[in-house]
Design an enzyme around this catalytic site. Structure first.
Site, PDB file in Angstrom:
ATOM      1  N   ARG A   1       0.822  -1.209   0.000  1.00 42.53           N
ATOM      2  CA  ARG A   1       0.000   0.000   0.000  1.00 42.53           C
ATOM      3  C   ARG A   1       0.852   1.253   0.000  1.00 42.53           C
ATOM      4  O   ARG A   1       1.905   1.311   0.614  1.00 42.53           O
ATOM      5  CB  ARG A   1      -0.907   0.014   1.228  1.00 42.53           C
ATOM      6  CG  ARG A   1      -1.762   1.272   1.331  1.00 42.53           C
ATOM      7  CD  ARG A   1      -2.686   1.240   2.500  1.00 42.53           C
ATOM      8  NE  ARG A   1      -2.026   1.701   3.714  1.00 42.53           N
ATOM      9  CZ  ARG A   1      -2.649   1.842   4.872  1.00 42.53           C
ATOM     10  NH1 ARG A   1      -3.928   1.534   4.994  1.00 42.53           N
ATOM     11  NH2 ARG A   1      -1.993   2.271   5.922  1.00 42.53           N
TER      12      ARG A   1
ATOM     13  N   CYS B   1      -0.113   5.423   0.806  1.00 42.79           N
ATOM     14  CA  CYS B   1      -1.181   6.275   1.308  1.00 42.79           C
ATOM     15  C   CYS B   1      -0.617   7.681   1.448  1.00 42.79           C
ATOM     16  O   CYS B   1       0.362   7.877   2.174  1.00 42.79           O
ATOM     17  CB  CYS B   1      -1.704   5.763   2.648  1.00 42.79           C
ATOM     18  SG  CYS B   1      -3.175   6.625   3.218  1.00 42.79           S
TER      19      CYS B   1
END
Length: 123
Positions: A101, A103
């Site tokens: 991920r 972010c």
């Protein structure tokens, strides 16, 4: 390549597809918390908006023959990084496979959304 579009997720608001299948992978466009039936963002909080964005992603993935358990990478955009902890709590409930991920905080998102999420998944 195959274009994926489903009425169960918001229609594209620009010149792009909801997702593209290439080989055995599906690449989604970013999903913001638009309710497909109304075309509006109806949730006010980061938690509620995150749930709606993920619901939209689930619909796109299912239309492509995939699901959240097959996600290998997410890219998450937050209007305010101070929402990170609340966002992360909701995110963790849905992405139990712990995909890779990124972010980041962004200056603004379409329609004033607080969150946008895109994914890459196996089919």
């Amino acid at each position: 390549m195959k274009v994926i579009n489903t009425p169960d997720a918001p229609a594209a608001i620009g010149p792009y597809s909801q997702a593209i299948i290439s080989g055995n992978m599906v690449f989604t466009s970013g999903q913001i918390p638009i309710v497909p039936a109304t075309g509006n963002i109806e949730a006010d909080t980061i938690e509620e908006q995150t749930v709606q964005a993920i619901t939209n992603l689930k619909a796109v993935l299912e239309a492509a023959g995939s699901d959240l358990t097959k996600v290998v990478k997410t890219t998450c955009f937050l209007q305010n990084i101070s929402d990170f902890a609340a966002f992360n709590k909701v995110y963790a409930e849905y992405f139990t496979g712990r995909p890779a991920r990124s972010c980041v905080e962004v200056g603004a998102l379409p329609k004033g959304a607080l969150v946008e999420i895109e994914v890459v998944a196996e089919i």
